[in-house]
Design a protein around this motif. Sequence first.
Motif, PDB file in Angstrom:
ATOM      1  N   LYS A 182     -17.151  33.762 -36.824  1.00  0.00           N
ATOM      2  CA  LYS A 182     -16.633  32.235 -37.273  1.00  0.00           C
ATOM      3  C   LYS A 182     -17.272  31.814 -38.328  1.00  0.00           C
ATOM      4  CE  LYS A 182     -15.165  29.739 -34.077  1.00  0.00           C
ATOM      5  NZ  LYS A 182     -14.975  28.622 -32.900  1.00  0.00           N
ATOM      6  N   VAL A 183     -16.700  31.540 -39.494  1.00  0.00           N
ATOM      7  CA  VAL A 183     -17.414  30.909 -40.538  1.00  0.00           C
ATOM      8  C   VAL A 183     -16.506  29.470 -40.663  1.00  0.00           C
ATOM      9  CG1 VAL A 183     -17.745  30.602 -43.162  1.00  0.00           C
ATOM     10  CG2 VAL A 183     -17.998  33.011 -41.642  1.00  0.00           C
TER      11      VAL A 183
ATOM     12  N   TRP B 167     -13.925  29.498 -55.529  1.00  0.00           N
ATOM     13  CA  TRP B 167     -14.747  30.851 -54.970  1.00  0.00           C
ATOM     14  C   TRP B 167     -14.122  32.117 -55.362  1.00  0.00           C
ATOM     15  CZ3 TRP B 167     -16.465  29.131 -49.276  1.00  0.00           C
ATOM     16  CH2 TRP B 167     -17.314  28.091 -49.384  1.00  0.00           C
ATOM     17  N   PHE B 168     -14.958  33.104 -55.544  1.00  0.00           N
ATOM     18  CA  PHE B 168     -14.417  34.373 -55.606  1.00  0.00           C
ATOM     19  C   PHE B 168     -13.941  34.834 -54.147  1.00  0.00           C
ATOM     20  CE2 PHE B 168     -17.380  35.301 -59.326  1.00  0.00           C
ATOM     21  CZ  PHE B 168     -16.547  34.719 -60.132  1.00  0.00           C
ATOM     22  N   ASP B 169     -13.063  35.685 -53.843  1.00  0.00           N
ATOM     23  CA  ASP B 169     -12.736  35.934 -52.632  1.00  0.00           C
ATOM     24  C   ASP B 169     -13.369  36.828 -51.730  1.00  0.00           C
ATOM     25  OD1 ASP B 169     -12.621  38.548 -53.790  1.00  0.00           O
ATOM     26  OD2 ASP B 169     -10.412  38.593 -53.581  1.00  0.00           O
ATOM     27  N   HIS B 170     -14.598  37.413 -52.280  1.00  0.00           N
ATOM     28  CA  HIS B 170     -15.448  38.024 -51.498  1.00  0.00           C
ATOM     29  C   HIS B 170     -16.921  37.110 -51.165  1.00  0.00           C
ATOM     30  CE1 HIS B 170     -17.165  38.579 -55.762  1.00  0.00           C
ATOM     31  NE2 HIS B 170     -18.126  38.145 -55.148  1.00  0.00           N
ATOM     32  N   LYS B 171     -16.709  35.912 -51.491  1.00  0.00           N
ATOM     33  CA  LYS B 171     -17.920  35.195 -51.572  1.00  0.00           C
ATOM     34  C   LYS B 171     -18.406  34.952 -49.943  1.00  0.00           C
ATOM     35  CE  LYS B 171     -19.517  30.404 -52.234  1.00  0.00           C
ATOM     36  NZ  LYS B 171     -20.305  29.974 -51.259  1.00  0.00           N
ATOM     37  N   VAL B 172     -17.577  34.706 -49.096  1.00  0.00           N
ATOM     38  CA  VAL B 172     -18.273  34.432 -47.742  1.00  0.00           C
ATOM     39  C   VAL B 172     -18.459  35.889 -47.199  1.00  0.00           C
ATOM     40  CG1 VAL B 172     -17.277  33.859 -45.244  1.00  0.00           C
ATOM     41  CG2 VAL B 172     -16.901  32.420 -47.169  1.00  0.00           C
ATOM     42  N   GLU B 173     -17.564  36.957 -47.259  1.00  0.00           N
ATOM     43  CA  GLU B 173     -17.940  38.181 -46.778  1.00  0.00           C
ATOM     44  C   GLU B 173     -19.241  38.801 -47.096  1.00  0.00           C
ATOM     45  OE1 GLU B 173     -15.581  42.307 -46.174  1.00  0.00           O
ATOM     46  OE2 GLU B 173     -14.776  40.945 -47.240  1.00  0.00           O
TER      47      GLU B 173
ATOM     48  N   GLN C 183     -10.207  33.897 -48.966  1.00  0.00           N
ATOM     49  CA  GLN C 183     -11.184  34.802 -48.849  1.00  0.00           C
ATOM     50  C   GLN C 183     -10.771  35.924 -47.994  1.00  0.00           C
ATOM     51  OE1 GLN C 183     -14.605  34.020 -49.695  1.00  0.00           O
ATOM     52  NE2 GLN C 183     -13.456  33.027 -50.843  1.00  0.00           N
ATOM     53  N   THR C 184     -11.541  37.096 -48.213  1.00  0.00           N
ATOM     54  CA  THR C 184     -11.338  38.326 -47.548  1.00  0.00           C
ATOM     55  C   THR C 184     -11.867  38.196 -45.997  1.00  0.00           C
ATOM     56  OG1 THR C 184     -13.312  39.066 -48.444  1.00  0.00           O
ATOM     57  CG2 THR C 184     -11.496  39.736 -49.720  1.00  0.00           C
ATOM     58  N   HIS C 185     -12.882  37.359 -45.742  1.00  0.00           N
ATOM     59  CA  HIS C 185     -13.072  37.121 -44.435  1.00  0.00           C
ATOM     60  C   HIS C 185     -12.172  36.272 -43.746  1.00  0.00           C
ATOM     61  CE1 HIS C 185     -15.814  36.995 -40.818  1.00  0.00           C
ATOM     62  NE2 HIS C 185     -15.454  35.868 -40.852  1.00  0.00           N
TER      63      HIS C 185
END
Length: 309
Positions: free
Chosen positions: A3-4, A97-103, A27-29
């Motif tokens: 969880k983020v 944000w780029f969609d991979h930022k969190v992942e 985001q992808t996550h």
Amino acid sequence: MIKVQVLLSTYNGEQYISEQIQSILNQTHPFISILIRDDGSTDQTIQVLEQLIKLHPDKIKLIKGTNVGVVSSFFELLRAADPEADYYCFCDQDDVWFDHKVEHAIVRLDSSIYTEVPAMVFTSTYLTDAELNRKGTWPKLPAQEPSFFNALYENIAIGATITMNRSARNLFINSKSVDSQKVLMHDWWFYLLVSAFGTVIYDNKPSMLYRQHNNNVVGGSNSIVGKLKSKWASFKRHTGKDLLHKQASEFDRIYGSRLTGELKEQLKLFLASRTRFIDRLHYARKSKLYRQSKAESLLFKFFILIGFI
């Protein structure tokens, strides 16, 4: 399930806030929630946010606050954050944000440290104009590794790129209350905190578009004099006392008793009185604090020797 929670402070951000929130939702996550604290906006920010909440009631929560300033607003977000989240991201209202930022941040943190160790990762960004046309990357690659000895002198962690683990948040909320008036910025405080007691990771791959417009221009004059004026203007305010010293004193008040070894020694050395030239000379010889630029590190020591700091 990892969880983020994204912690977003808003203030008169009606123009760009929808685009930023959409980039978080993309985001992808998959397991992301957004906790927003509005810092007393007087435009249509609240109305825009309420419309977004209607569309995503399970993803977005809003705290309507009074105007306390950016540092206090983010600190309140941290205290109100979901204690069961595994990771927390600082977020500004006008970037994308780029969609991979969190992942990518989770991968870096999971693969680098144990979860019980306070840790954070921060990245570079693509600077853009108001229409998101890219103008280059920022900041430059740090010349030296992130460390507490750097954090006392300089912040290299852009808040909107920071992802921290639960241990880092717990270290903050389970300690004495911080006087936000003595903190230069929330991201700088966490660079100090995590570098002192955990792991700070820099990722040179940009994770977001850092939008520049009239209200948040980064940097200033390209001349040496212009840059120096910009740096010292941020350190000398109100009473003329050095806010670097105030911030370090506040850190010592809260966490000084937990420090050991060179970290404790160097913090005490930095905070010691330097009214006499012999004291300043001793500090210049013994200090291990540094800025990323060797020239600026030498400049700091020179200013200390002449009693400017």
